[in-house]
Design an enzyme around this catalytic site. Sequence first.
Site, PDB file in Angstrom:
ATOM      1  N   THR A 162       0.811  -1.223   0.000  1.00  0.00           N
ATOM      2  CA  THR A 162       0.000   0.000   0.000  1.00  0.00           C
ATOM      3  C   THR A 162       0.842   1.270   0.000  1.00  0.00           C
ATOM      4  OG1 THR A 162      -0.148   0.107   2.414  1.00  0.00           O
ATOM      5  CG2 THR A 162      -1.826  -1.190   1.267  1.00  0.00           C
ATOM      6  N   ASP A 163       0.161   2.376  -0.290  1.00  0.00           N
ATOM      7  CA  ASP A 163       0.787   3.688  -0.188  1.00  0.00           C
ATOM      8  C   ASP A 163       0.486   4.269   1.198  1.00  0.00           C
ATOM      9  OD1 ASP A 163      -1.869   4.570  -0.279  1.00  0.00           O
ATOM     10  OD2 ASP A 163      -1.731   5.248  -2.358  1.00  0.00           O
ATOM     11  N   LEU A 164       0.787   5.525   1.410  1.00  0.00           N
ATOM     12  CA  LEU A 164       0.578   6.151   2.721  1.00  0.00           C
ATOM     13  C   LEU A 164      -0.880   6.175   3.143  1.00  0.00           C
ATOM     14  CD1 LEU A 164       3.058   9.163   2.548  1.00  0.00           C
ATOM     15  CD2 LEU A 164       3.237   7.121   3.976  1.00  0.00           C
ATOM     16  N   ALA A 165      -1.795   6.128   2.178  1.00  0.00           N
ATOM     17  CA  ALA A 165      -3.222   6.159   2.490  1.00  0.00           C
ATOM     18  C   ALA A 165      -3.768   4.765   2.800  1.00  0.00           C
ATOM     19  CB  ALA A 165      -3.994   6.775   1.332  1.00  0.00           C
ATOM     20  N   ILE A 215      -3.908   2.373   0.568  1.00  0.00           N
ATOM     21  CA  ILE A 215      -4.504   1.881  -0.675  1.00  0.00           C
ATOM     22  C   ILE A 215      -3.422   1.156  -1.465  1.00  0.00           C
ATOM     23  CG2 ILE A 215      -5.525   2.620  -2.878  1.00  0.00           C
ATOM     24  CD1 ILE A 215      -6.723   5.019  -1.319  1.00  0.00           C
TER      25      ILE A 215
END
Length: 132
Positions: free
Chosen positions: A14-17, A19
């Site tokens: 995932t990314d920082l969000a 997602i």
Amino acid sequence: MPHIFPLRVYYEDTDLAGIVYYANYLKFIERARTEYVRELGVDQSALKRDTGLVFAVRRVEADYFQPAIFDDVLTVETSVEAATGARFVMLQQVKRGETVLFSAHVTLVALNLNTGNPARIPADIRQLLLCD
């Protein structure tokens, strides 16, 4: 029936969000294709060693519909849509339950590692791909 490959989304996907990073869907479908071919009985390492033949992605047409998020349980459904002497096209969908999150048409070609040129897919492997 499509081949079903289960997976879980890890933090590293995932990314920082939280997602799933878009390029990781390509990793997910690569893993699913590898397991699909393995379950058909094709030993890609032996194929490479004995014949110099490998499969390579020639084209990917991808659509992203909804995001997957950290800790989701997903499945990748893989099916062969077409096969010719030197290439085959697969439909791969990443799903959460029945919801399609990502869909791709992947064209793979056979290559001769010694020359780098396209090669014919052995008839027995082509038959396995078409019969499943």
